[in-house]
Design a protein around this motif. Structure first.
Motif, PDB file in Angstrom:
ATOM      1  N   UNK A  99       0.850  -1.188   0.000  1.00 44.15           N
ATOM      2  CA  UNK A  99       0.000   0.000   0.000  1.00 44.15           C
ATOM      3  C   UNK A  99       0.886   1.239   0.000  1.00 44.15           C
ATOM      4  N   UNK A 100       0.473   2.255  -0.749  1.00 42.60           N
ATOM      5  CA  UNK A 100       1.257   3.478  -0.883  1.00 42.60           C
ATOM      6  C   UNK A 100       0.417   4.667  -0.439  1.00 42.60           C
ATOM      7  N   UNK A 107       3.951   1.308   2.647  1.00 45.79           N
ATOM      8  CA  UNK A 107       3.865   0.752   3.990  1.00 45.79           C
ATOM      9  C   UNK A 107       4.860  -0.389   4.155  1.00 45.79           C
ATOM     10  N   UNK A 108       5.332  -0.552   5.367  1.00 46.35           N
ATOM     11  CA  UNK A 108       6.197  -1.682   5.727  1.00 46.35           C
ATOM     12  C   UNK A 108       5.564  -2.414   6.891  1.00 46.35           C
ATOM     13  N   UNK A 109       5.923  -3.685   7.044  1.00 48.66           N
ATOM     14  CA  UNK A 109       5.366  -4.446   8.163  1.00 48.66           C
ATOM     15  C   UNK A 109       5.877  -3.876   9.482  1.00 48.66           C
ATOM     16  N   UNK A 110       5.017  -3.971  10.490  1.00 51.55           N
ATOM     17  CA  UNK A 110       5.373  -3.492  11.817  1.00 51.55           C
ATOM     18  C   UNK A 110       4.700  -4.380  12.852  1.00 51.55           C
ATOM     19  N   UNK A 111       5.041  -4.176  14.114  1.00 53.15           N
ATOM     20  CA  UNK A 111       4.438  -4.955  15.181  1.00 53.15           C
ATOM     21  C   UNK A 111       2.984  -4.540  15.359  1.00 53.15           C
ATOM     22  N   UNK A 112       2.154  -5.513  15.660  1.00 48.47           N
ATOM     23  CA  UNK A 112       0.750  -5.232  15.881  1.00 48.47           C
ATOM     24  C   UNK A 112       0.514  -4.642  17.256  1.00 48.47           C
ATOM     25  N   UNK A 113      -0.419  -3.701  17.349  1.00 46.02           N
ATOM     26  CA  UNK A 113      -0.756  -3.086  18.633  1.00 46.02           C
ATOM     27  C   UNK A 113      -1.550  -4.060  19.498  1.00 46.02           C
ATOM     28  N   UNK A 119       4.108  -8.342  10.999  1.00 45.11           N
ATOM     29  CA  UNK A 119       3.298  -8.531   9.815  1.00 45.11           C
ATOM     30  C   UNK A 119       2.159  -7.552   9.646  1.00 45.11           C
ATOM     31  N   UNK A 120       1.952  -6.654  10.609  1.00 39.17           N
ATOM     32  CA  UNK A 120       0.830  -5.721  10.524  1.00 39.17           C
ATOM     33  C   UNK A 120       1.250  -4.447   9.807  1.00 39.17           C
ATOM     34  N   UNK A 121       0.241  -3.678   9.393  1.00 37.42           N
ATOM     35  CA  UNK A 121       0.493  -2.424   8.699  1.00 37.42           C
ATOM     36  C   UNK A 121      -0.148  -1.268   9.415  1.00 37.42           C
ATOM     37  N   UNK A 122      -0.615  -0.300   8.657  1.00 30.98           N
ATOM     38  CA  UNK A 122      -1.255   0.892   9.210  1.00 30.98           C
ATOM     39  C   UNK A 122      -2.753   0.782   8.982  1.00 30.98           C
ATOM     40  N   UNK A 128      -0.090  -5.226   2.307  1.00 31.64           N
ATOM     41  CA  UNK A 128      -0.144  -5.533   0.876  1.00 31.64           C
ATOM     42  C   UNK A 128      -1.537  -5.302   0.312  1.00 31.64           C
ATOM     43  N   UNK A 129      -1.574  -4.821  -0.926  1.00 32.35           N
ATOM     44  CA  UNK A 129      -2.830  -4.512  -1.591  1.00 32.35           C
ATOM     45  C   UNK A 129      -3.416  -5.747  -2.268  1.00 32.35           C
ATOM     46  N   UNK A 130      -4.679  -6.024  -1.962  1.00 33.61           N
ATOM     47  CA  UNK A 130      -5.372  -7.119  -2.634  1.00 33.61           C
ATOM     48  C   UNK A 130      -5.707  -6.786  -4.077  1.00 33.61           C
ATOM     49  N   UNK A 131      -5.437  -5.555  -4.498  1.00 35.04           N
ATOM     50  CA  UNK A 131      -5.624  -5.207  -5.897  1.00 35.04           C
ATOM     51  C   UNK A 131      -4.542  -5.822  -6.780  1.00 35.04           C
TER      52      UNK A 131
END
Length: 711
Positions: A99-100, A107-113, A119-122, A128-131
């Motif tokens: 995702x941009x 976006x890059x993977x980050x720790x989940x809250x 593996x989590x994002x924002x 990652x985009x499902x498109x």
């Protein structure tokens, strides 16, 4: 609906497993405690990034154990599929599909809250985009493997296909999504030339030149972008539903939102109506620690989810069971404003949920997380899994709600509200774009202010989507400044057919694609209201003193003000300068009342008693006799009705002290007598249609309102 018959009478439980928590050595003991305490359902996060450890290599061990423990202890399981938790190998291999953001940052993977794992994002859409077809294919393989593995397990009851349905307003501006945007635009406009004209761009010579807007403002291209983004993410949701259903046609498909349709539908796609339409059972997250503990706030969330579910079963998918520490939403607030959780809080929060029609209750945690920023939060059990006074309260409610004696009560549904508050999604979109620079929140202030104005008088106001107006006789329309031609025509016809419409100022000032109408009100609504604009002022920064006279009182307005010349209508109120501030009119078989400013926003901002009187006078004007009249606005009452016509009365006291109140049901319900009490030890007496009762703090009283003739 598939799987509903497999649910307990009232599903009651929690989200339990999030990979790193709780510790494995405690699982079997925790399940035994949950069973003993009356819990009957768990939801677990089945995270793609924690299960597919390498391409095509799945580690199901922990999840198999949880499913087996659930079956062993008589608990059902909801599998929360978490493809938003992306495997690190996938994030690396498909980096081109990240995702941009609008500024070009991927976006890059980050720790989940909410799960301290990678593996989590924002936001709630992942990295990652499902498109991207490759990403969609890999995610689909995981979902297929997941459903095939567990669809026939004895503990299995359903899937949650989108956790807190919303997405980050920052994404996605990547090439795959832009390609889909162009296809969507081609279908909408039919040609590049038509798009040029609609967008006022004029010089696109090839579709490849069309891109997502980098800055948002009140322009057609930005309206299209927000509409497409929501369409696109909900298309992804539908894909998940269809894929799972192609493998498993026996178990439930569920999802839950954040009850955010009034404030973040435009920016974050939190469209509860759209989300609920795609699943068998819908739910909502609501915790006082993040939102505030004023009773109207939770009531609004329950009412919103009920309205969006359109008659489907719905549940409180995440309700608070413990404190919240160190989060930005709680800093600076009073201790008892949701920051801590006492047993009595759990009791009243859950009684509000049930009175509002939800038929299931789950905590966000069974026991708190031990790591990450949400350590110690939300769970009714202790950090080590031991019982607490909070869990004892939860246990008592779980057992009560699932006892056979409550079957008829909890099979009832809330009666329709006394009045509807009109929800038009495109209005929120345009207001969001129009007020980006000033960071104003006029739409939500007006909508919430209207709800509060009725709520604070004990009146049940339902949220009514523009598509559902035929179900209501009276509608209140806060902040109606933008509406499309088709929606305006639907309202015109509804009034003509006998509807009663109370509208605040500047109705349909902006029309399709955000264009101002040269005649106000726009789209023929001048005929509906019997008035045309005389003057209008857009000065929200100095509107605090704006007032108008209506029904003999001075009412505080706000935001904008519009005055009128009548064209068939009758002046019903004036501004201080003598100009017409309110006009009433008859149109066809219906009636209208047009108020030239925003008393709902005025009430939200000030809680002015004159504005509360205004809402009372509006009800009188519309000939509304509320279902219940209650002597103390700090206490709430709701009615629900069973399939056999049985009537039930719920009285709830969210205050910390005992309240002595008197209530009276509308004569429309006939003569009644409280002939069976389901909850509460309150002292009460009844004389005719009036009931006097003393309800302890943060407690409820629930009874059947039996017919005197039947008795």
């Amino acid at each position: 609906m598939a799987g509903l018959s497999k649910l307990p009478q009232i599903p009651y439980g929690a989200v339990y497993f999030r990979k790193s928590n709780p510790p494995r050595e405690d699982w079997e003991r925790d399940y035994a405690v949950a069973q003993e305490d009356g819990m009957n359902i768990n939801r677990h996060w089945f995270m793609w990034g924690a299960i597919e450890t390498d391409k095509g290599v799945y580690d199901w061990e922990d999840y198999d154990r949880h499913m087996d423990l659930a079956a062993q202890h008589g608990l059902k399981t909801i599998i929360a599929e978490m493809i938003i938790s992306v495997p690190e190998w996938a994030a690396f291999e498909y980096a081109h599909a990240a995702h941009i953001k609008a500024d070009g940052t991927p976006l890059r993977t980050q720790m989940g809250v909410s799960s301290s794992s990678g593996g989590f994002g924002e936001g709630s859409q992942g990295v990652l985009s499902l498109d991207c077809p490759e990403v969609k294919d890999q995610a689909g393989k995981f979902l297929t493997a997941l459903a095939l593995r567990y669809k026939d397990h004895p503990a299995m009851v359903g899937y949650d296909v989108w956790n807190e349905c919303n997405y980050s307003p920052q994404v996605c501006h990547g090439p795959y999504t832009n390609a889909k945007f162009r296809v969507w635009l081609d279908r909408k406009y039919g040609s590049l030339q038509a798009l040029n004209k609609a967008w006022h761009r004029y010089s696109y010579s090839a579709w490849e030149q069309v891109r997502s807007p980098q800055q948002l403002g009140p322009y057609p291209e930005c309206i299209d972008w927000l509409q497409f983004t929501k369409h696109n993410f909900y298309e992804h949701m539908q894909w998940r539903v269809d894929l799972i259903r192609s493998v498993d046609d026996k178990n439930l498909i569920t999802a839950h939102g954040i009850a955010g349709s009034i404030n973040v539908m435009a920016s974050m796609g939190a469209d509860d109506w759209l989300a609920a339409s795609k699943v068998d059972l819908y739910g909502f997250t609501w915790v006082a620690s993040r939102k505030g503990n004023e009773p109207w706030k939770q009531w609004h969330a329950v009412d919103l989810t009920r309205a969006a579910s359109r008659g489907k079963t719905f549940w409180h998918a995440e309700t608070q069971g413990g404190p919240l520490w160190l989060q930005p939403q709680v800093i600076g607030r009073a201790k008892h404003d949701g920051r801590v959780t006492e047993p009595e809080d759990i009791r009243i929060w859950q009684m509000i949920t049930l009175a509002g029609g939800a038929r299931g209750i789950l905590f966000p945690r069974w026991r708190p997380l031990l790591d990450g920023p949400l350590f110690g939060a939300f769970g009714p059990y202790a950090m080590d899994g031991s019982r607490t006074p909070r869990s004892d309260m939860a246990s008592s409610i779980a057992k009560w709600a699932n006892a056979p004696e409550q079957q008829e009560l909890l099979g009832s549904v809330p009666v329709q509200g006394d009045i509807g508050i009109l929800v038009v999604p495109d209005t929120q979109i345009f207001d969001y774009l129009l007020n980006r620079e000033g960071k104003n929140a006029f739409y939500e202030q007006a909508m919430w202010g209207a709800y509060q104005g009725f709520f604070d008088q004990g009146v049940q106001a339902d949220w009514v989507h523009i598509e559902d107006i035929a179900n209501y006789r009276v509608l209140y329309w806060p902040y109606p400044v933008m509406i499309g031609r088709n929606e305006a025509e639907a309202l015109r016809q509804w009034v003509s057919d006998g509807g009663v419409l109370i509208s605040e100022g500047c109705p349909a000032y902006f029309g399709d694609r955000g264009k101002v109408g040269t005649l106000q009100p726009n789209y023929g609504l001048d005929q509906v209201f019997g008035a045309v604009e005389d003057q209008v002022e857009f000065m929200p920064d100095i509107s605090a003193a704006l007032a108008f006279e209506f029904g003999g009182i001075q009412v505080r307005g706000g935001i904008y003000n519009q005055s009128y010349r009548t064209t068939g209508g009758q002046v019903a109120g004036h501004y201080e300068d003598g100009s017409a501030a309110a006009v009433e009119h008859t149109h066809g078989k219906g009636r209208t009342l047009l108020i030239g400013t925003f008393p709902s926003a005025g009430y939200y901002q000030t809680q002015a008693p004159e504005n509360l009187q205004y809402f009372s006078k509006v009800l009188d004007w519309a000939d509304i006799n509320p279902h219940v009249k209650i002597s103390d606005a700090g206490v709430q009452s709701r009615l629900s009705q069973g399939a056999d016509g049985s009537l039930y009365i719920w009285i709830l006291n969210p205050c910390r002290e005992t309240k002595h109140i008197e209530i009276e049901l509308s004569g429309a319900w006939g003569a009644w007598i409280a002939d069976h009490v389901y909850w509460g030890d309150a002292e009460w007496t009844q004389h005719g249609s009036r009931l006097q009762i003393a309800i302890p703090g943060r407690d409820a009283w629930i009874a059947r309102a039996g017919s005197v003739s039947k008795a």
